[in-house]
Each structure stands twice: as C-alpha cells, then as structure tokens.
Enzyme design. Structure first.
Site, PDB file in Angstrom:
ATOM      1  N   LYS A 231      -4.514   4.856  49.218  1.00 60.62           N
ATOM      2  CA  LYS A 231      -3.993   5.657  50.333  1.00 60.62           C
ATOM      3  C   LYS A 231      -4.849   5.309  51.545  1.00 60.62           C
ATOM      4  O   LYS A 231      -6.019   5.667  51.615  1.00 60.62           O
ATOM      5  CB  LYS A 231      -4.071   7.144  50.021  1.00 60.62           C
ATOM      6  CG  LYS A 231      -3.571   8.037  51.153  1.00 60.62           C
ATOM      7  CD  LYS A 231      -3.566   9.503  50.707  1.00 60.62           C
ATOM      8  CE  LYS A 231      -3.068  10.395  51.837  1.00 60.62           C
ATOM      9  NZ  LYS A 231      -4.121  10.668  52.827  1.00 60.62           N
TER      10      LYS A 231
ATOM     11  N   GLY B 297      -4.879  19.478  57.465  1.00 63.64           N
ATOM     12  CA  GLY B 297      -5.484  20.787  57.268  1.00 63.64           C
ATOM     13  C   GLY B 297      -5.046  21.862  58.231  1.00 63.64           C
ATOM     14  O   GLY B 297      -5.529  22.992  58.155  1.00 63.64           O
TER      15      GLY B 297
ATOM     16  N   ASN C 104      -3.164  19.122  50.125  1.00 63.26           N
ATOM     17  CA  ASN C 104      -4.429  19.472  49.494  1.00 63.26           C
ATOM     18  C   ASN C 104      -4.883  20.866  49.914  1.00 63.26           C
ATOM     19  O   ASN C 104      -4.976  21.787  49.104  1.00 63.26           O
ATOM     20  CB  ASN C 104      -5.480  18.415  49.851  1.00 63.26           C
ATOM     21  CG  ASN C 104      -6.797  18.567  49.103  1.00 63.26           C
ATOM     22  OD1 ASN C 104      -7.553  17.606  48.974  1.00 63.26           O
ATOM     23  ND2 ASN C 104      -7.123  19.726  48.566  1.00 63.26           N
ATOM     24  N   THR C 105      -5.146  21.024  51.213  1.00 64.31           N
ATOM     25  CA  THR C 105      -5.773  22.244  51.717  1.00 64.31           C
ATOM     26  C   THR C 105      -4.975  23.494  51.395  1.00 64.31           C
ATOM     27  O   THR C 105      -5.554  24.532  51.052  1.00 64.31           O
ATOM     28  CB  THR C 105      -5.980  22.137  53.239  1.00 64.31           C
ATOM     29  OG1 THR C 105      -6.710  20.944  53.538  1.00 64.31           O
ATOM     30  CG2 THR C 105      -6.749  23.333  53.772  1.00 64.31           C
TER      31      THR C 105
END
Length: 252
Positions: free
Chosen positions: A91, A152, A201-202
């Site tokens: 990635k 995020g 993710n976050t």
C-alpha cells in the site's frame, strides 16, 4: 479482483491504534476482513509478538509505507516490507502535506513506477483526481485507492461528485475508498456508489467498542454492496406515486 486475490469480504482493516493486541484480534475477527494493513513502524521491540499475531490470524497482509514523504523513503520501505512479510503487495503512501496528509502526486507516480517495474503489486493511496489516476495506471498499478477525506478525519465522502466521476471514468478498475471514513453509513454510501471496497482503521480502533464497530462496518459494507447489486432506483426531483390510481373509489 485485487491483483491475484478475490476476497469474499470487501472490508479492509488497519491494525494501528487499538487499545490492546487482544482487542485488535477480536476486531479483525469480528470484521470478517481477509486483508489487513500493517505499517513497518510496528516492527519495533514488540515486532516479533505482532508478527506472531498476524500468523495466528491467517489473514492476507497488506504492508504500507505510512509516514513516508519522499520517493526514496517509500521505495526503501516497500523493499523492507517485501522481505519481512514475503509479499509483493504494498500500500503505497507518499505524503505531501503535513496537515491534510494528502498524497504527493508527483512522488506517488514516480514511486509507483519504480515498484511496479520491480514486480510489486501496488495499492496506491491517491485522491479522486482523474489525471493522477490515469498516471498511476500507466505506471503499472491495477487498482486505485482514492481517499474519502483526510486520514483519520471521519468526514466521510467529502467530494461526492468527484468520487462519482472517478467511479464512472474508471469503470473496469477496482476502486477502494481509503481514509476519512468515520461511520458505517458513510461506508455503505460508498459501496452504493459502486466502489469495490473500504479500507479504514481509526473509526474502529478509536471507537468506544472496537468489536461492535467492526461488526457494524462489516454489516454496512455488505448492505451497501448488496443494494448496489440489487439496483437502486434513480433519484428524482419530483414525487412519483407508488400506489396505482386504477380501481380508486369514485365519489359523486
């Protein structure tokens, strides 16, 4: 769909920032994800334990070049990741702006060209810019990962029309929304628009209940994909009656 791999789940999950390794493991299992992203920054004093957890989970690992700001940093990190995780997947992130974490388009394309030429299967973190997307495909990438919003931020799909244009233009290219997703409803919206996957993710790692949030995202992503596959009705500016007028009572 993603190079040589056809996943059953369209949910890709990051592994950073969880309260504990146990909660990370539970969240990954609850998500149903078959692909998890890993940063080499995790490979510190506890790197061995983390790799053992990855082995136990038996998931497809997608290493990333998070934190890299130059072509040299990104390429070097990619080579380290290939050696460490025994995978051609990477990635690719090359950050160009410290506040927005927006990718540097010029460095991104150059790094992608170098890595693709050396056999890497590159997952490039990019924007919804169509020209940048074309350049990445010319460099050898077989899919694109446009952001929904800054990493995020939880803002969701900040430029919906731009993302619609990208989906329309790259009809046969897998597109994965990467970054900015904060709520399951936002993930479902992206899937309804025709995107092929969601990487986040976050939103899970920082949730009050990461396990529950992972399950919620899994359900939303699946629902959005199923809705798109079933065929959504077209939006209209005016009302359209759903009840037929035939057979209505006649009053005199």
């Amino acid at each position: 769909m993603f190079y040589d791999f056809v996943p059953q789940s369209r949910f890709l999950l990051g592994t950073a920032g969880y309260p504990s390794p146990q909660i990370l493991q539970q969240a990954i299992e609850a998500s149903g994800s078959e692909i998890i992203t890993v940063s080499l920054r995790r490979e510190g004093s506890q790197g061995g334990a983390f790799r053992a957890l990855l082995t136990q989970l038996n998931k497809r690992v997608l290493p990333n070049t998070a934190g890299c700001h130059t072509v040299k940093e990104a390429v070097t990190t990619a080579y380290m990741a290939r050696e460490l995780f025994n995978t051609r997947w990477i990635k690719l992130e090359v950050i160009g702006h410290a506040d927005t974490l927006q990718p540097d388009p010029f460095a991104l394309v150059e790094a992608a060209r170098i890595l693709c030429a050396d056999g890497f299967q590159v997952f490039p973190y990019t924007t919804e810019d169509l020209i940048l997307g074309e350049k990445l495909l010319e460099a050898g990438c077989k899919l694109l990962m446009p952001w929904g919003a800054p990493i995020g931020s939880g803002q969701g799909l900040r430029n919906i029309e731009g993302l619609r244009s990208m989906r329309s233009w790259f009809k046969d290219i897998p597109l994965i929304i990467d970054a900015g997703i904060g709520a399951p409803s936002q993930a479902a919206q992206a899937m309804e628009m025709g995107f092929d996957g969601i990487l986040l993710n976050t939103a899970v790692a920082r949730a009050q209940d990461p396990l529950g949030m992972a399950q919620a995202f899994a359900s939303a992503i699946r629902a959005g994909y199923d809705a798109r596959s079933a065929g959504l009705i077209e939006r209209r500016d005016m009302a359209t009656a759903s009840t037929p007028i035939f057979g209505m009572a006649q009053f005199s």
